[in-house]
Write a protein that holds these residues in place. Sequence first.
Motif, PDB file in Angstrom:
ATOM      1  N   MET A   1     -16.752 -16.346  49.449  1.00  0.00           N
ATOM      2  CA  MET A   1     -18.069 -15.702  49.448  1.00  0.00           C
ATOM      3  C   MET A   1     -18.797 -16.104  48.163  1.00  0.00           C
ATOM      4  O   MET A   1     -18.230 -16.047  47.090  1.00  0.00           O
ATOM      5  N   ASP A   2     -20.036 -16.530  48.307  1.00  0.00           N
ATOM      6  CA  ASP A   2     -20.744 -16.947  47.102  1.00  0.00           C
ATOM      7  C   ASP A   2     -21.243 -15.737  46.318  1.00  0.00           C
ATOM      8  O   ASP A   2     -21.254 -14.599  46.791  1.00  0.00           O
ATOM      9  N   MET A   3     -21.648 -16.004  45.106  1.00  0.00           N
ATOM     10  CA  MET A   3     -22.038 -14.942  44.173  1.00  0.00           C
ATOM     11  C   MET A   3     -23.238 -14.140  44.682  1.00  0.00           C
ATOM     12  O   MET A   3     -23.279 -12.920  44.540  1.00  0.00           O
ATOM     13  N   GLU A   4     -24.196 -14.815  45.291  1.00  0.00           N
ATOM     14  CA  GLU A   4     -25.402 -14.138  45.772  1.00  0.00           C
ATOM     15  C   GLU A   4     -25.061 -13.117  46.862  1.00  0.00           C
ATOM     16  O   GLU A   4     -25.534 -11.978  46.838  1.00  0.00           O
ATOM     17  N   LYS A   5     -24.217 -13.526  47.806  1.00  0.00           N
ATOM     18  CA  LYS A   5     -23.809 -12.591  48.861  1.00  0.00           C
ATOM     19  C   LYS A   5     -23.030 -11.417  48.278  1.00  0.00           C
ATOM     20  O   LYS A   5     -23.210 -10.273  48.693  1.00  0.00           O
ATOM     21  N   SER A   6     -22.174 -11.720  47.337  1.00  0.00           N
ATOM     22  CA  SER A   6     -21.377 -10.686  46.694  1.00  0.00           C
ATOM     23  C   SER A   6     -22.281  -9.677  45.985  1.00  0.00           C
ATOM     24  O   SER A   6     -22.085  -8.463  46.094  1.00  0.00           O
ATOM     25  N   ASP A   7     -23.274 -10.178  45.279  1.00  0.00           N
ATOM     26  CA  ASP A   7     -24.218  -9.297  44.576  1.00  0.00           C
ATOM     27  C   ASP A   7     -25.012  -8.454  45.557  1.00  0.00           C
ATOM     28  O   ASP A   7     -25.222  -7.257  45.340  1.00  0.00           O
ATOM     29  N   ARG A   8     -25.454  -9.061  46.652  1.00  0.00           N
ATOM     30  CA  ARG A   8     -26.217  -8.302  47.659  1.00  0.00           C
ATOM     31  C   ARG A   8     -25.363  -7.210  48.283  1.00  0.00           C
ATOM     32  O   ARG A   8     -25.825  -6.090  48.500  1.00  0.00           O
ATOM     33  N   LEU A   9     -24.104  -7.538  48.583  1.00  0.00           N
ATOM     34  CA  LEU A   9     -23.201  -6.534  49.146  1.00  0.00           C
ATOM     35  C   LEU A   9     -22.983  -5.383  48.166  1.00  0.00           C
ATOM     36  O   LEU A   9     -22.966  -4.214  48.557  1.00  0.00           O
ATOM     37  N   ARG A  10     -22.825  -5.726  46.907  1.00  0.00           N
ATOM     38  CA  ARG A  10     -22.615  -4.701  45.879  1.00  0.00           C
ATOM     39  C   ARG A  10     -23.819  -3.765  45.814  1.00  0.00           C
ATOM     40  O   ARG A  10     -23.676  -2.543  45.786  1.00  0.00           O
ATOM     41  N   VAL A  11     -25.020  -4.316  45.827  1.00  0.00           N
ATOM     42  CA  VAL A  11     -26.240  -3.514  45.786  1.00  0.00           C
ATOM     43  C   VAL A  11     -26.350  -2.639  47.033  1.00  0.00           C
ATOM     44  O   VAL A  11     -26.687  -1.443  46.949  1.00  0.00           O
ATOM     45  N   MET A  12     -26.050  -3.212  48.182  1.00  0.00           N
ATOM     46  CA  MET A  12     -26.128  -2.446  49.428  1.00  0.00           C
ATOM     47  C   MET A  12     -25.141  -1.279  49.410  1.00  0.00           C
ATOM     48  O   MET A  12     -25.472  -0.163  49.827  1.00  0.00           O
ATOM     49  N   LEU A  13     -23.931  -1.535  48.921  1.00  0.00           N
ATOM     50  CA  LEU A  13     -22.937  -0.474  48.836  1.00  0.00           C
ATOM     51  C   LEU A  13     -23.379   0.621  47.868  1.00  0.00           C
ATOM     52  O   LEU A  13     -23.250   1.810  48.159  1.00  0.00           O
ATOM     53  N   GLN A  14     -23.909   0.217  46.728  1.00  0.00           N
ATOM     54  CA  GLN A  14     -24.374   1.207  45.754  1.00  0.00           C
ATOM     55  C   GLN A  14     -25.487   2.064  46.337  1.00  0.00           C
ATOM     56  O   GLN A  14     -25.503   3.280  46.155  1.00  0.00           O
ATOM     57  N   GLU A  15     -26.414   1.436  47.051  1.00  0.00           N
ATOM     58  CA  GLU A  15     -27.517   2.178  47.654  1.00  0.00           C
ATOM     59  C   GLU A  15     -27.009   3.123  48.741  1.00  0.00           C
ATOM     60  O   GLU A  15     -27.491   4.243  48.881  1.00  0.00           O
ATOM     61  N   ALA A  16     -26.027   2.666  49.504  1.00  0.00           N
ATOM     62  CA  ALA A  16     -25.494   3.495  50.586  1.00  0.00           C
ATOM     63  C   ALA A  16     -24.676   4.666  50.047  1.00  0.00           C
ATOM     64  O   ALA A  16     -24.720   5.763  50.602  1.00  0.00           O
ATOM     65  N   LEU A  17     -23.942   4.436  48.985  1.00  0.00           N
ATOM     66  CA  LEU A  17     -23.044   5.470  48.456  1.00  0.00           C
ATOM     67  C   LEU A  17     -23.721   6.421  47.483  1.00  0.00           C
ATOM     68  O   LEU A  17     -23.235   7.524  47.250  1.00  0.00           O
ATOM     69  N   SER A  18     -24.844   6.031  46.940  1.00  0.00           N
ATOM     70  CA  SER A  18     -25.531   6.849  45.942  1.00  0.00           C
ATOM     71  C   SER A  18     -25.791   8.284  46.407  1.00  0.00           C
ATOM     72  O   SER A  18     -25.479   9.232  45.683  1.00  0.00           O
ATOM     73  N   PRO A  19     -26.327   8.497  47.624  1.00  0.00           N
ATOM     74  CA  PRO A  19     -26.548   9.881  48.064  1.00  0.00           C
ATOM     75  C   PRO A  19     -25.253  10.686  48.171  1.00  0.00           C
ATOM     76  O   PRO A  19     -25.239  11.877  47.878  1.00  0.00           O
ATOM     77  N   LEU A  20     -24.169  10.018  48.553  1.00  0.00           N
ATOM     78  CA  LEU A  20     -22.883  10.717  48.640  1.00  0.00           C
ATOM     79  C   LEU A  20     -22.417  11.157  47.267  1.00  0.00           C
ATOM     80  O   LEU A  20     -21.933  12.273  47.089  1.00  0.00           O
TER      81      LEU A  20
END
Length: 50
Positions: A1-20
């Motif tokens: 997995m390239d760095m850009e995809k990894s960074d996007r996944l990390r951001v998506m996870l943070q956004e999804a988990l933040s309310p929890l």
Amino acid sequence: MDMEKSDRLRVMLQEALSPLFEKIEKLEEEIRSLKEEQRELKEILKNQNQ
């Protein structure tokens, strides 16, 4: 997995988990408050029984 995809996944996870995480923090604060109230009520009962 390239760095850009990894960074996007990390951001998506943070956004999804933040309310929890916010809900968990609120629940932890509520638990602390209830424990303090419980301590106060136990002290009141203890003093009434003396």
